[in-house]
Design a protein around this motif. Structure first.
Motif, PDB file in Angstrom:
ATOM      1  N   VAL A  43       0.837  -1.206   0.000  1.00 21.91           N
ATOM      2  CA  VAL A  43       0.000   0.000   0.000  1.00 21.91           C
ATOM      3  C   VAL A  43       0.868   1.250   0.000  1.00 21.91           C
ATOM      4  CG1 VAL A  43      -1.656   1.344   1.368  1.00 21.91           C
ATOM      5  CG2 VAL A  43      -1.962  -1.131   1.120  1.00 21.91           C
ATOM      6  N   VAL A  44       1.919   1.237   0.807  1.00 24.54           N
ATOM      7  CA  VAL A  44       2.838   2.379   0.879  1.00 24.54           C
ATOM      8  C   VAL A  44       3.540   2.589  -0.456  1.00 24.54           C
ATOM      9  CG1 VAL A  44       4.955   3.248   1.966  1.00 24.54           C
ATOM     10  CG2 VAL A  44       3.169   2.207   3.363  1.00 24.54           C
ATOM     11  N   ASP A  45       3.924   1.492  -1.117  1.00 20.58           N
ATOM     12  CA  ASP A  45       4.556   1.603  -2.431  1.00 20.58           C
ATOM     13  C   ASP A  45       3.633   2.290  -3.433  1.00 20.58           C
ATOM     14  OD1 ASP A  45       6.789   0.318  -1.465  1.00 20.58           O
ATOM     15  OD2 ASP A  45       6.276  -1.640  -2.315  1.00 20.58           O
ATOM     16  N   VAL A  46       2.368   1.888  -3.449  1.00 18.91           N
ATOM     17  CA  VAL A  46       1.403   2.488  -4.378  1.00 18.91           C
ATOM     18  C   VAL A  46       1.205   3.967  -4.048  1.00 18.91           C
ATOM     19  CG1 VAL A  46      -1.002   2.478  -5.160  1.00 18.91           C
ATOM     20  CG2 VAL A  46       0.218   0.312  -4.831  1.00 18.91           C
ATOM     21  N   LEU A  47       1.097   4.283  -2.770  1.00 23.22           N
ATOM     22  CA  LEU A  47       0.953   5.681  -2.352  1.00 23.22           C
ATOM     23  C   LEU A  47       2.099   6.526  -2.876  1.00 23.22           C
ATOM     24  CD1 LEU A  47      -0.031   8.109  -0.680  1.00 23.22           C
ATOM     25  CD2 LEU A  47       1.125   7.095   1.308  1.00 23.22           C
ATOM     26  N   ASN A  48       3.314   6.044  -2.732  1.00 23.84           N
ATOM     27  CA  ASN A  48       4.471   6.839  -3.154  1.00 23.84           C
ATOM     28  C   ASN A  48       4.590   6.940  -4.665  1.00 23.84           C
ATOM     29  OD1 ASN A  48       6.255   7.791  -0.747  1.00 23.84           O
ATOM     30  ND2 ASN A  48       5.487   5.764  -0.174  1.00 23.84           N
ATOM     31  N   LEU A  49       4.159   5.919  -5.378  1.00 19.90           N
ATOM     32  CA  LEU A  49       4.097   6.030  -6.839  1.00 19.90           C
ATOM     33  C   LEU A  49       3.123   7.130  -7.245  1.00 19.90           C
ATOM     34  CD1 LEU A  49       4.636   5.119  -9.741  1.00 19.90           C
ATOM     35  CD2 LEU A  49       2.853   3.381  -9.433  1.00 19.90           C
ATOM     36  N   LEU A  50       1.965   7.182  -6.602  1.00 18.70           N
ATOM     37  CA  LEU A  50       0.969   8.200  -6.930  1.00 18.70           C
ATOM     38  C   LEU A  50       1.448   9.598  -6.526  1.00 18.70           C
ATOM     39  CD1 LEU A  50      -2.314   6.319  -5.944  1.00 18.70           C
ATOM     40  CD2 LEU A  50      -1.384   6.711  -8.240  1.00 18.70           C
ATOM     41  N   LEU A  51       2.193   9.688  -5.436  1.00 18.57           N
ATOM     42  CA  LEU A  51       2.762  10.986  -5.044  1.00 18.57           C
ATOM     43  C   LEU A  51       3.767  11.471  -6.081  1.00 18.57           C
ATOM     44  CD1 LEU A  51       3.275  10.459  -1.205  1.00 18.57           C
ATOM     45  CD2 LEU A  51       1.597  11.967  -2.302  1.00 18.57           C
ATOM     46  N   ILE A  52       4.508  10.541  -6.670  1.00 19.53           N
ATOM     47  CA  ILE A  52       5.434  10.910  -7.745  1.00 19.53           C
ATOM     48  C   ILE A  52       4.650  11.355  -8.978  1.00 19.53           C
ATOM     49  CG2 ILE A  52       7.167  10.012  -9.348  1.00 19.53           C
ATOM     50  CD1 ILE A  52       8.061   8.135  -7.023  1.00 19.53           C
ATOM     51  N   LYS A  53       3.610  10.613  -9.335  1.00 22.76           N
ATOM     52  CA  LYS A  53       2.781  10.974 -10.482  1.00 22.76           C
ATOM     53  C   LYS A  53       2.113  12.327 -10.285  1.00 22.76           C
ATOM     54  CE  LYS A  53       3.313   7.141 -12.885  1.00 22.76           C
ATOM     55  NZ  LYS A  53       4.053   7.137 -14.190  1.00 22.76           N
ATOM     56  N   ASN A  54       1.857  12.682  -9.045  1.00 22.40           N
ATOM     57  CA  ASN A  54       1.222  13.964  -8.748  1.00 22.40           C
ATOM     58  C   ASN A  54       2.089  15.141  -9.180  1.00 22.40           C
ATOM     59  OD1 ASN A  54      -1.009  15.429  -7.504  1.00 22.40           O
ATOM     60  ND2 ASN A  54       0.402  15.945  -5.846  1.00 22.40           N
ATOM     61  N   MET A  55       3.392  14.907  -9.325  1.00 20.20           N
ATOM     62  CA  MET A  55       4.310  15.955  -9.775  1.00 20.20           C
ATOM     63  C   MET A  55       3.971  16.445 -11.181  1.00 20.20           C
ATOM     64  SD  MET A  55       6.591  16.672  -7.454  1.00 20.20           S
ATOM     65  CE  MET A  55       7.341  15.997  -5.952  1.00 20.20           C
ATOM     66  N   TYR A  56       3.270  15.619 -11.937  1.00 18.41           N
ATOM     67  CA  TYR A  56       2.908  16.004 -13.304  1.00 18.41           C
ATOM     68  C   TYR A  56       1.987  17.224 -13.305  1.00 18.41           C
ATOM     69  CZ  TYR A  56       5.003  11.908 -15.516  1.00 18.41           C
ATOM     70  OH  TYR A  56       5.891  10.969 -15.986  1.00 18.41           O
ATOM     71  N   PHE A  57       1.243  17.432 -12.221  1.00 16.79           N
ATOM     72  CA  PHE A  57       0.343  18.590 -12.160  1.00 16.79           C
ATOM     73  C   PHE A  57       1.119  19.910 -12.145  1.00 16.79           C
ATOM     74  CE2 PHE A  57      -2.859  15.578 -10.330  1.00 16.79           C
ATOM     75  CZ  PHE A  57      -3.829  15.771 -11.300  1.00 16.79           C
ATOM     76  N   ILE A  58       2.381  19.864 -11.729  1.00 12.79           N
ATOM     77  CA  ILE A  58       3.186  21.089 -11.723  1.00 12.79           C
ATOM     78  C   ILE A  58       4.256  21.030 -12.816  1.00 12.79           C
ATOM     79  CG2 ILE A  58       2.727  21.784  -9.344  1.00 12.79           C
ATOM     80  CD1 ILE A  58       5.369  20.434  -8.541  1.00 12.79           C
ATOM     81  N   GLY A  59       3.987  20.244 -13.823  1.00 10.64           N
ATOM     82  CA  GLY A  59       4.852  20.235 -15.001  1.00 10.64           C
ATOM     83  C   GLY A  59       6.168  19.513 -14.838  1.00 10.64           C
ATOM     84  N   ALA A  60       6.346  18.793 -13.729  1.00  3.07           N
ATOM     85  CA  ALA A  60       7.592  18.060 -13.510  1.00  3.07           C
ATOM     86  C   ALA A  60       7.499  16.690 -14.170  1.00  3.07           C
ATOM     87  CB  ALA A  60       7.872  17.905 -12.018  1.00  3.07           C
ATOM     88  N   ARG A  61       8.633  16.195 -14.650  1.00  2.00           N
ATOM     89  CA  ARG A  61       8.691  14.876 -15.261  1.00  2.00           C
ATOM     90  C   ARG A  61       9.822  14.096 -14.596  1.00  2.00           C
ATOM     91  NH1 ARG A  61       4.596  16.583 -16.451  1.00  2.00           N
ATOM     92  NH2 ARG A  61       3.543  16.698 -18.484  1.00  2.00           N
TER      93      ARG A  61
END
Length: 244
Positions: A43-61
């Motif tokens: 569950v923690v792994d999935v959470l952190n993957l989604l937190l990384i994906k959330n960076m896309y909202f601020i234009g980060a890749r």
């Protein structure tokens, strides 16, 4: 235009960042109580993957570099530079099969949904910087834990994060304690490049389009070396990767 985007996109980023922490907190609690560590860890792994994906909202890749061909039959000590509060997720995700644990200040062990729970129940060391004996005991416990389970311990030898990305001098005390308690550990330098840029103007507005790069460098075999030498080698490798 970038400034306007920052004011538009930053609230979106923070909304989903907070939502993820709130949603995954009870999921962590339930999975931990019913199925235990291994399921909660997924569950923690999935959470952190989604937190990384959330960076896309601020234009980060976010870009991940360095092949993770590290052994899983011996503990690891991850030595990383520290640039912002966003440094944890890339380490957890990229090194997920090694079960990374962190040395973190004790204040983060309460009050933050998902994050505090994971630190308290995931095997990390929560240290009181004003209490040296307590800090050492926590690091000793962490070292013994990774030695027993062949897990990874992550330490930020700079002590505090670099707000401008410039690498600070590494300290060796924490690494020395970990090496004593986990004598079979392999040391792995990990480079965080660009996270400081996100918080260039503070937590609002966030920087839009920051280049983010996370790199696993060649492992260092600590056998036959003292802690100061190992830490110096890791610092030199990280500094070189950052072109500093």
């Amino acid at each position: 235009m970038r400034r306007l985007l920052a004011y538009i996109l930053s609230p979106i980023f923070w909304f989903f960042f907070g939502l993820l922490l709130l949603v995954f907190h009870p999921i962590q609690v339930v999975t931990n109580k019913i199925w235990g560590y291994q399921v909660r860890k997924k569950v923690v792994d999935v959470l952190n993957l989604l937190l990384i994906k959330n960076m896309y909202f601020i234009g980060a890749r976010p870009q991940f570099c360095g092949e993770d061909s590290l052994p899983t039959d011996r503990p690891l000590i991850i030595i990383s530079n520290h640039q912002s509060t966003f440094d944890i997720s890339p380490i957890i995700w990229q090194l997920k099969k090694h079960h990374p644990k962190f040395i973190s200040k004790i204040e983060l062990g309460k009050g933050i949904p998902s994050i505090s729970y994971n630190l308290k129940h995931g095997g990390s060391a929560l240290i009181d910087r004003k209490n040296k004996s307590q800090s050492i005991k926590e690091i000793i416990t962490l070292g013994r834990h990774i030695e027993k389970e062949n897990y990874a311990a992550c330490i930020f030898p700079e002590g505090t994060r670099s707000r401008n990305g410039k690498l600070k001098k590494f300290q060796s005390a924490g690494v020395a304690t970990l090496l004593r308690m986990a004598p079979s550990a392999l040391v792995v330098p990990f480079v965080i490049d660009g996270n400081y840029k996100i918080l260039e103007k503070g937590y609002f507005p966030l920087y839009i389009g920051a280049p983010l790069k996370y790199t696993i460098l060649d492992a260092i075999e600590p056998q036959g070396k003292d802690a100061e030498e190992v830490v110096a080698m890791a610092e030199k490798a990280i500094r070189s990767c950052l072109n500093q």
